[in-house]
Structures are given as structure tokens and as C-alpha cells.
Design an enzyme around this catalytic site. Sequence first.
Site, short mmCIF file in Angstrom:
data_model
loop_
_atom_site.label_atom_id
_atom_site.label_comp_id
_atom_site.label_asym_id
_atom_site.label_seq_id
_atom_site.Cartn_x
_atom_site.Cartn_y
_atom_site.Cartn_z
N ASN A 161 -11.63 3.12 1.08
CA ASN A 161 -10.17 3.11 1.14
C ASN A 161 -9.55 3.92 0.00
O ASN A 161 -10.05 3.93 -1.12
CB ASN A 161 -9.65 1.67 1.06
CG ASN A 161 -8.14 1.60 1.11
OD1 ASN A 161 -7.53 2.07 2.05
ND2 ASN A 161 -7.53 1.05 0.07
N VAL A 162 -8.47 4.61 0.32
CA VAL A 162 -7.63 5.28 -0.69
C VAL A 162 -6.23 4.72 -0.52
O VAL A 162 -5.57 4.98 0.49
CB VAL A 162 -7.62 6.81 -0.50
CG1 VAL A 162 -6.81 7.47 -1.61
CG2 VAL A 162 -9.03 7.37 -0.46
N THR A 164 -2.38 3.03 -2.42
CA THR A 164 -1.47 2.94 -3.56
C THR A 164 -1.12 1.48 -3.81
O THR A 164 -0.58 0.81 -2.92
CB THR A 164 -0.19 3.75 -3.31
OG1 THR A 164 -0.53 5.12 -3.12
CG2 THR A 164 0.77 3.62 -4.49
N TYR A 165 -1.43 1.00 -4.99
CA TYR A 165 -1.15 -0.38 -5.38
C TYR A 165 -0.61 -0.36 -6.80
O TYR A 165 -1.04 0.44 -7.63
CB TYR A 165 -2.42 -1.24 -5.33
CG TYR A 165 -3.19 -1.05 -4.04
CD1 TYR A 165 -2.74 -1.62 -2.85
CD2 TYR A 165 -4.35 -0.28 -4.00
CE1 TYR A 165 -3.42 -1.43 -1.67
CE2 TYR A 165 -5.05 -0.09 -2.82
CZ TYR A 165 -4.57 -0.66 -1.65
OH TYR A 165 -5.25 -0.46 -0.48
N MET A 182 -3.12 -8.04 3.14
CA MET A 182 -3.34 -7.27 4.36
C MET A 182 -3.95 -5.90 4.07
O MET A 182 -4.36 -5.21 5.00
CB MET A 182 -2.01 -7.07 5.12
CG MET A 182 -1.35 -8.36 5.55
SD MET A 182 -0.42 -9.10 4.17
CE MET A 182 0.24 -10.57 4.97
N HIS A 183 -3.98 -5.49 2.81
CA HIS A 183 -4.46 -4.15 2.47
C HIS A 183 -5.97 -4.13 2.28
O HIS A 183 -6.60 -5.14 1.96
CB HIS A 183 -3.76 -3.64 1.21
CG HIS A 183 -2.32 -3.28 1.44
ND1 HIS A 183 -1.45 -3.05 0.41
CD2 HIS A 183 -1.60 -3.12 2.58
CE1 HIS A 183 -0.25 -2.75 0.89
NE2 HIS A 183 -0.33 -2.79 2.22
N GLU A 225 -8.76 8.15 4.82
CA GLU A 225 -7.55 8.84 4.34
C GLU A 225 -7.84 10.31 4.05
O GLU A 225 -6.95 11.16 4.23
CB GLU A 225 -7.01 8.14 3.09
CG GLU A 225 -6.30 6.83 3.34
CD GLU A 225 -7.26 5.64 3.51
OE1 GLU A 225 -6.80 4.55 3.85
OE2 GLU A 225 -8.49 5.83 3.30
N GLU A 274 10.65 -3.74 -7.71
CA GLU A 274 9.88 -3.28 -6.57
C GLU A 274 10.70 -2.47 -5.56
O GLU A 274 11.92 -2.35 -5.67
CB GLU A 274 9.25 -4.48 -5.85
CG GLU A 274 7.83 -4.79 -6.31
CD GLU A 274 6.84 -3.72 -5.85
OE1 GLU A 274 7.23 -2.80 -5.11
OE2 GLU A 274 5.66 -3.82 -6.24
#
Length: 474
Positions: A161-162, A164-165, A182-183, A225, A274
Site C-alpha cells: 500500500n501507498v 497518506t496518513y 478502513m485503510h 498505487e 483536520e
Amino acid sequence: MAYDDLRSFLATLEKEGQLLRITEQVQAEPDLAAAANAAGRIGEGAPALYFDDVAGFADARIAMNVHGSWRNHALALGLPAATSVREQVEEFARRWDDFPVAPERREDAPWRENTLTGDDVDLFAVLPLFRLNDGDGGFYLDKAAVVSRDPEDPGHFGKQNVGTYRLEVTGRNRLAIQPVPMHDVALHLKAAESRGEDLPVAITLGNDPVISVVAGMPMGYDQSEYEMAGALRGAPAPIATAPYTGFDVPWGSEVVIEGVIESRVREIEGPFGEFTGHYSGGRRMPVIRVERVSYRTDPVYESLYIGMPWTEVDFLVGPNTCVPLLKQLRAEFPEVKAVNAMYTHGLAVVISTEKRYGGFAKAVGMRAMTTPHGLGYVTQVIVVDEDVDPFDLPQVMWAMSAKVNPAEDVVIVPNLSVMALAPAADKPGITSKMIIDATTPVSPDDRGHFSTPARDLPETAAWAERLRQLIAAR
């Protein structure tokens, strides 16, 4: 044109008049974030911002608002700067159909020029860190791409996985990460912790513009990705091997940070302003121990301002949220014409569709909520007819005002999953969701008085083009 790194894209932005160099000295706080915040308030053609004289930093090079306008977003995809939003989404959808495009592995990655390992690792020595909002609990890396692998199937390229967090710097070699359940990174971490293992990760900063797009894109668990980046670029995405983890990372990154998420270790992270336009509170989150930092000489530190929409993040995750939802819905409902999921990363979605029979629009709305992205985000769906443009909000509001009978056309589904950051959730992670059916009823749903709609005059389209030409020629 395909960009292999951030610097080549910044050069194009400057050539196109979409990069503004701030030459006078600024303060790290509040000037950097305030300037990027202001860029989101001056219109859809706002430029990227580049700072190289920041008080307190000897040689900082900071880029912000890189994707922060539709002009910049178009250029990132190799399109003319003036390409409309609707055209960008349509082109995005066309390129999606080229997926997968295998990446190109390269050596001599520029981020190999400098290295810190072990006790020498010090993120503060490499990165010019600053807070983005005055209520933030610390310094955040909010435009990094985090690479992780499925511990139970590490050789599967698509399951690498790639994403953004958000990452809070909590020490010279410590980061806190918020993995939304969910990611994919959360699934990887759960698998690793069930085995009593740490989860290796590679974090890349200052990436080429398409990597930043796909890192925030809701794709299938086993879809790569990097292979999607190749489709969107129209050329294979260049990748290289990160030395500590052995993971595949973007070849052109400015900085590569490697380490592990420590198994079952949690520390307080937050608060953070956020993308929902609200602060999230402090929560116990997983912790990354950094083991290696590789970086280009004189690295460009890329960050984005995030807060009350619209900001750069809304441009960055607009089309890349619309198109996956469109493709996933069309796979089962070919009647779906267009999806507008631009708003707050798809917490609210507008879908236009034909109907097979009465009640069909509500079924489309329910399916949107159960897509991979919908499980954690889609809380409100407005479904409109196929002749209503979901990107034209006056048309959408007309459909809402003229076709919705609240007693029959509004469906509330309680106790569904949502990301913990959603401010309206009853408790973090759980919310009610809503479908508004703003379509014209069809048989056997025979009700209302919709038999004689007023249509545009036949000559209207030609006159619209004529008026545009006259306005342009003034």
C-alpha cells in the site's frame, strides 16, 4: 508530460506562472501556514508557494499549496492549466481504464545522496518542521506517502500500500500515525500485531505530483498505487528500493524515512486541525520508531495547509475520490453517469443516474455507501437524474427542491461505520447515513407531477458558446 520528481513539477509551475516565490524572510509560525491558508481563499487559480528564507532555519526550502488549485491539478496530470474541473474528472476516468501500467525500477535514486542511521537519526536536523494550526498538538507530516506491505502476503506487489496518513513528530526518531480502520495500513498493522510483530514502513516526502494523487486515492486492497500512477502519468512510474525495509518507494522523493510501527505500542497523538474543518482531539495512536533517513542534498520540504475547506487537500483528493466511486458503481450499475465526491473527501456525494425501475436510485445510493471508500466516508448521498450535472450545484439544488418528498425520498440508515474523524458521528466510528432520492419517479413508483418539465430552448447551447466568445474578446 510525466514528472519524475517534485522539482521538475515545481519548474513547470513556475514556467506556467503557477509558482510564487516568497523572497522576503518569513516566520515559520504563523506565516507559512497562514500563507498557504490564504492561497485557498484567493480563487481557483492560486499558485504554489515556495519559501527559502525562514527565520530560525539556516537553509530551509519549503513548498506549499503545490496541488492547491484546479490549474495546478491540471498541470500535475499533464493537461493545459485552463482545463475545467469536469474535463479533469473525465480525463482522470479515461486514464483509469489504462490501469495497470507496470512501474519502472531505477537505481541512482537522488534521495540516496545523504543518510542517517541508528542513533544519528534526527528528524529535526533534516526537516524544517512547523505547526499548521495554532491548536495542533505538535509538528505534522501531512503530505507524506506511507508504504507498507501485507505481512501475510509480502510478495504480492498489489497489496503493497501507498497511502497518506497524518504523522505527528513526537521525537527525533519517533512518529505517531493515525491509521483509519478502513485503510490498508490499518489492515497491515492488525495482521502484524496478531502475529506479535512490528510493521515495517517507509515514509516518503516531497514526491512527484501523481504519487501524491494516488496516495490519497481509494483503490482496491490488491490494486497497486504505482500501477495506477503509471496509468495517470501515461508513463511507467519510476520506483526504487528502500535500503532498510526493502520496500518499493518513489524514485524521485526528496526524503525517505524508514522504520517500524511498534507492535501494540500506543501513545497520545493530536489534536490536529483536520480536513473536516474541525480539530480532532488527542487519542492513543500507534508509534513509529525511525531507523533510517535518506535524503537529497538540500531537500525541498513539501507540506500542505489543512483546515476549513477549501484548502489544498480538497483539490488533491477531489477527482481521485470521484473516479473510483464512479468506476466501482458502474461495474454493477452501468446506468450511473457521473459522481461528484469533491466535498470533504466524499463525506457527501452527488450521483447522477438513469433508473431501471422505481426505487433504483436508492439502491445506487446504498451501494455507494458500501464501496471500499464509502464504508468509511460516504455519509450523505444525493441521487439525481441523468440529465442533471452533479458538478453544477444550482442544478442539484433544483432537483432537491422540486423532486424530493421527504416522507418518501429520504432514507436514514442508523449505526453504520465512518472514520473516527467525522465530527457529526454519534461516537467516533459510528454514524447514521442518509440517501436523498432527488430523481424523477419511474414505474412502478408512480407519484408526483413531473410529466411536463421545462427544457432549454434548442438555440441555448449555441448562444452559450457565442456569449463565451464575446466575453473572451472584450
